[in-house]
Design a protein around this motif. Structure first.
Motif, PDB file in Angstrom:
ATOM      1  N   THR A  99     -72.726 -29.175 -58.409  1.00 59.25           N
ATOM      2  CA  THR A  99     -73.865 -30.016 -58.772  1.00 59.25           C
ATOM      3  C   THR A  99     -74.034 -31.135 -57.755  1.00 59.25           C
ATOM      4  O   THR A  99     -73.287 -31.226 -56.784  1.00 59.25           O
ATOM      5  CB  THR A  99     -73.697 -30.581 -60.204  1.00 59.25           C
ATOM      6  OG1 THR A  99     -74.916 -31.212 -60.598  1.00 59.25           O
ATOM      7  CG2 THR A  99     -72.548 -31.568 -60.295  1.00 59.25           C
ATOM      8  N   ALA A 100     -74.988 -31.996 -58.012  1.00 53.72           N
ATOM      9  CA  ALA A 100     -75.251 -33.141 -57.138  1.00 53.72           C
ATOM     10  C   ALA A 100     -74.331 -34.303 -57.518  1.00 53.72           C
ATOM     11  O   ALA A 100     -74.176 -34.628 -58.695  1.00 53.72           O
ATOM     12  CB  ALA A 100     -76.708 -33.574 -57.258  1.00 53.72           C
ATOM     13  N   ALA A 101     -73.746 -34.933 -56.520  1.00 49.74           N
ATOM     14  CA  ALA A 101     -72.827 -36.050 -56.767  1.00 49.74           C
ATOM     15  C   ALA A 101     -73.531 -37.209 -57.469  1.00 49.74           C
ATOM     16  O   ALA A 101     -72.935 -37.862 -58.327  1.00 49.74           O
ATOM     17  CB  ALA A 101     -72.200 -36.518 -55.455  1.00 49.74           C
ATOM     18  N   HIS A 102     -74.797 -37.462 -57.137  1.00 46.46           N
ATOM     19  CA  HIS A 102     -75.459 -38.624 -57.750  1.00 46.46           C
ATOM     20  C   HIS A 102     -75.645 -38.457 -59.262  1.00 46.46           C
ATOM     21  O   HIS A 102     -75.869 -39.426 -59.966  1.00 46.46           O
ATOM     22  CB  HIS A 102     -76.807 -38.918 -57.072  1.00 46.46           C
ATOM     23  CG  HIS A 102     -77.894 -37.961 -57.402  1.00 46.46           C
ATOM     24  ND1 HIS A 102     -78.190 -36.870 -56.625  1.00 46.46           N
ATOM     25  CD2 HIS A 102     -78.760 -37.934 -58.439  1.00 46.46           C
ATOM     26  CE1 HIS A 102     -79.196 -36.215 -57.158  1.00 46.46           C
ATOM     27  NE2 HIS A 102     -79.561 -36.837 -58.270  1.00 46.46           N
ATOM     28  N   VAL A 103     -75.510 -37.246 -59.767  1.00 45.70           N
ATOM     29  CA  VAL A 103     -75.637 -37.012 -61.206  1.00 45.70           C
ATOM     30  C   VAL A 103     -74.327 -37.312 -61.926  1.00 45.70           C
ATOM     31  O   VAL A 103     -74.342 -37.829 -63.038  1.00 45.70           O
ATOM     32  CB  VAL A 103     -76.089 -35.557 -61.486  1.00 45.70           C
ATOM     33  CG1 VAL A 103     -76.090 -35.248 -62.983  1.00 45.70           C
ATOM     34  CG2 VAL A 103     -77.465 -35.301 -60.888  1.00 45.70           C
ATOM     35  N   VAL A 104     -73.180 -37.035 -61.308  1.00 37.11           N
ATOM     36  CA  VAL A 104     -71.903 -37.095 -62.026  1.00 37.11           C
ATOM     37  C   VAL A 104     -70.854 -38.039 -61.447  1.00 37.11           C
ATOM     38  O   VAL A 104     -69.880 -38.354 -62.122  1.00 37.11           O
ATOM     39  CB  VAL A 104     -71.284 -35.684 -62.141  1.00 37.11           C
ATOM     40  CG1 VAL A 104     -72.176 -34.760 -62.950  1.00 37.11           C
ATOM     41  CG2 VAL A 104     -71.001 -35.091 -60.771  1.00 37.11           C
ATOM     42  N   HIS A 105     -71.008 -38.461 -60.208  1.00 33.89           N
ATOM     43  CA  HIS A 105     -69.988 -39.279 -59.552  1.00 33.89           C
ATOM     44  C   HIS A 105     -69.732 -40.555 -60.346  1.00 33.89           C
ATOM     45  O   HIS A 105     -70.645 -41.301 -60.658  1.00 33.89           O
ATOM     46  CB  HIS A 105     -70.421 -39.607 -58.124  1.00 33.89           C
ATOM     47  CG  HIS A 105     -69.346 -40.240 -57.308  1.00 33.89           C
ATOM     48  ND1 HIS A 105     -68.278 -39.522 -56.820  1.00 33.89           N
ATOM     49  CD2 HIS A 105     -69.156 -41.519 -56.911  1.00 33.89           C
ATOM     50  CE1 HIS A 105     -67.485 -40.340 -56.151  1.00 33.89           C
ATOM     51  NE2 HIS A 105     -67.997 -41.551 -56.200  1.00 33.89           N
ATOM     52  N   ALA A 106     -68.491 -40.803 -60.700  1.00 28.62           N
ATOM     53  CA  ALA A 106     -68.030 -41.998 -61.413  1.00 28.62           C
ATOM     54  C   ALA A 106     -68.616 -42.130 -62.817  1.00 28.62           C
ATOM     55  O   ALA A 106     -68.710 -43.231 -63.353  1.00 28.62           O
ATOM     56  CB  ALA A 106     -68.320 -43.256 -60.587  1.00 28.62           C
ATOM     57  N   MET A 107     -68.999 -41.020 -63.440  1.00 30.67           N
ATOM     58  CA  MET A 107     -69.524 -41.066 -64.806  1.00 30.67           C
ATOM     59  C   MET A 107     -68.376 -40.971 -65.810  1.00 30.67           C
ATOM     60  O   MET A 107     -67.331 -40.384 -65.530  1.00 30.67           O
ATOM     61  CB  MET A 107     -70.519 -39.931 -65.039  1.00 30.67           C
ATOM     62  CG  MET A 107     -71.788 -40.089 -64.231  1.00 30.67           C
ATOM     63  SD  MET A 107     -72.633 -41.620 -64.666  1.00 30.67           S
ATOM     64  CE  MET A 107     -74.297 -41.039 -64.762  1.00 30.67           C
ATOM     65  N   ASP A 108     -68.595 -41.536 -66.990  1.00 27.95           N
ATOM     66  CA  ASP A 108     -67.580 -41.552 -68.035  1.00 27.95           C
ATOM     67  C   ASP A 108     -67.570 -40.278 -68.877  1.00 27.95           C
ATOM     68  O   ASP A 108     -66.532 -39.864 -69.387  1.00 27.95           O
ATOM     69  CB  ASP A 108     -67.808 -42.741 -68.973  1.00 27.95           C
ATOM     70  CG  ASP A 108     -67.689 -44.068 -68.261  1.00 27.95           C
ATOM     71  OD1 ASP A 108     -66.799 -44.203 -67.396  1.00 27.95           O
ATOM     72  OD2 ASP A 108     -68.499 -44.967 -68.549  1.00 27.95           O
ATOM     73  N   GLU A 109     -68.743 -39.692 -69.058  1.00 30.17           N
ATOM     74  CA  GLU A 109     -68.864 -38.517 -69.921  1.00 30.17           C
ATOM     75  C   GLU A 109     -69.831 -37.526 -69.275  1.00 30.17           C
ATOM     76  O   GLU A 109     -70.933 -37.898 -68.878  1.00 30.17           O
ATOM     77  CB  GLU A 109     -69.406 -38.954 -71.283  1.00 30.17           C
ATOM     78  CG  GLU A 109     -69.559 -37.862 -72.290  1.00 30.17           C
ATOM     79  CD  GLU A 109     -70.168 -38.374 -73.597  1.00 30.17           C
ATOM     80  OE1 GLU A 109     -70.924 -37.603 -74.213  1.00 30.17           O
ATOM     81  OE2 GLU A 109     -69.892 -39.524 -73.991  1.00 30.17           O
ATOM     82  N   ILE A 110     -69.403 -36.272 -69.192  1.00 26.12           N
ATOM     83  CA  ILE A 110     -70.237 -35.224 -68.583  1.00 26.12           C
ATOM     84  C   ILE A 110     -70.262 -34.036 -69.536  1.00 26.12           C
ATOM     85  O   ILE A 110     -69.223 -33.537 -69.956  1.00 26.12           O
ATOM     86  CB  ILE A 110     -69.680 -34.771 -67.213  1.00 26.12           C
ATOM     87  CG1 ILE A 110     -69.594 -35.957 -66.257  1.00 26.12           C
ATOM     88  CG2 ILE A 110     -70.541 -33.644 -66.631  1.00 26.12           C
ATOM     89  CD1 ILE A 110     -68.787 -35.688 -65.006  1.00 26.12           C
ATOM     90  N   GLY A 138     -71.561 -38.571 -49.854  1.00 27.08           N
ATOM     91  CA  GLY A 138     -72.326 -38.525 -48.610  1.00 27.08           C
ATOM     92  C   GLY A 138     -73.088 -37.223 -48.443  1.00 27.08           C
ATOM     93  O   GLY A 138     -74.157 -37.186 -47.838  1.00 27.08           O
ATOM     94  N   ALA A 139     -72.563 -36.147 -48.994  1.00 27.45           N
ATOM     95  CA  ALA A 139     -73.226 -34.842 -48.944  1.00 27.45           C
ATOM     96  C   ALA A 139     -73.970 -34.565 -50.255  1.00 27.45           C
ATOM     97  O   ALA A 139     -74.617 -33.546 -50.387  1.00 27.45           O
ATOM     98  CB  ALA A 139     -72.208 -33.739 -48.692  1.00 27.45           C
ATOM     99  N   ASP A 140     -73.872 -35.473 -51.211  1.00 24.52           N
ATOM    100  CA  ASP A 140     -74.468 -35.348 -52.538  1.00 24.52           C
ATOM    101  C   ASP A 140     -74.019 -34.067 -53.239  1.00 24.52           C
ATOM    102  O   ASP A 140     -74.812 -33.379 -53.873  1.00 24.52           O
ATOM    103  CB  ASP A 140     -76.001 -35.440 -52.484  1.00 24.52           C
ATOM    104  CG  ASP A 140     -76.596 -35.749 -53.866  1.00 24.52           C
ATOM    105  OD1 ASP A 140     -75.875 -36.308 -54.711  1.00 24.52           O
ATOM    106  OD2 ASP A 140     -77.781 -35.424 -54.093  1.00 24.52           O
ATOM    107  N   LEU A 141     -72.730 -33.759 -53.140  1.00 22.41           N
ATOM    108  CA  LEU A 141     -72.171 -32.588 -53.806  1.00 22.41           C
ATOM    109  C   LEU A 141     -70.936 -32.962 -54.621  1.00 22.41           C
ATOM    110  O   LEU A 141     -70.117 -33.755 -54.167  1.00 22.41           O
ATOM    111  CB  LEU A 141     -71.766 -31.519 -52.792  1.00 22.41           C
ATOM    112  CG  LEU A 141     -72.901 -30.773 -52.113  1.00 22.41           C
ATOM    113  CD1 LEU A 141     -72.353 -29.867 -51.012  1.00 22.41           C
ATOM    114  CD2 LEU A 141     -73.688 -29.955 -53.118  1.00 22.41           C
ATOM    115  N   SER A 142     -70.837 -32.380 -55.795  1.00 24.96           N
ATOM    116  CA  SER A 142     -69.654 -32.548 -56.637  1.00 24.96           C
ATOM    117  C   SER A 142     -69.282 -31.214 -57.247  1.00 24.96           C
ATOM    118  O   SER A 142     -70.134 -30.355 -57.471  1.00 24.96           O
ATOM    119  CB  SER A 142     -69.914 -33.548 -57.768  1.00 24.96           C
ATOM    120  OG  SER A 142     -69.910 -34.866 -57.286  1.00 24.96           O
TER     121      SER A 142
END
Length: 173
Positions: free
Chosen positions: A73-84, A104-108
């Motif tokens: 997925t995209a890093a900006h959606v999940v990076h450092a989130m508390d609940e996914i 930096g690559a917007d990938l997680s």
């Protein structure tokens, strides 16, 4: 506009076929790809001077890439989130956690707590076969629109643009 790189990758990786492959009907491609595409809903919080702790949420899309429950997925959606939470076709939700992220690559890369029986792993194509002018079908969830479809064409590739990758640095001894 907030169009994750992953959404583009989903269409590109799932639709590209070998050279000379027969064109597929867009509806047929959508039906084939949809079971591998997921909606991701993430919640986080931040501390601000004005409001103290503020909660926020993100919605995006991802793709199931392995039988053991890995989601790209995209890093900006999940990076450092508390609940996914990852939502599959039919509405089944499964908790997940980030196992690797490159903002930096917007990938997680996510790991599901469990893999639903109805989930289907994406079938990857070979990006070496991609050419300018190839049609791409993108299945994703922009702005929370679950399993939406967009159609486009490859307008450039790194090869077509004359961009060469840099050589790898020598290995440390």
């Amino acid at each position: 506009m907030k169009t994750p790189l992953v959404v583009s990758l989903i269409g590109a990786l799932l639709v590209w076929g070998p050279p000379g492959a027969r064109a597929q009907d867009v509806e047929q491609v959508f039906r084939q790809v949809s079971p591998s595409v997921v909606v991701i809903r993430a919640k986080g919080r931040e501390v601000t001077a004005a409001r103290g702790i503020a909660t926020f949420s993100e919605t995006g899309s991802g793709v199931l890439i392995s039988t053991d429950g890995k989601i790209m997925t995209a890093a900006h959606v999940v990076h450092a989130m508390d609940e996914i939470n990852v939502e599959f076709v039919g509405g089944e939700r499964v908790p997940a956690r980030v196992v690797a992220s490159e903002p930096g690559a917007d990938l997680s890369l996510l790991q599901l707590d469990r893999v639903p029986a109805t989930a289907r792993v994406a079938k990857f194509g070979n990006s070496d076969n991609v050419r300018v002018g190839n049609q791409v079908v993108v299945v994703g969830a922009p702005y929370g629109l679950s399993h939406s479809l967009s159609v486009g064409w490859i307008s450039a590739t790194s090869v077509a643009a004359g961009i060469a990758s840099a050589p790898s640095p020598p290995a440390a001894k």
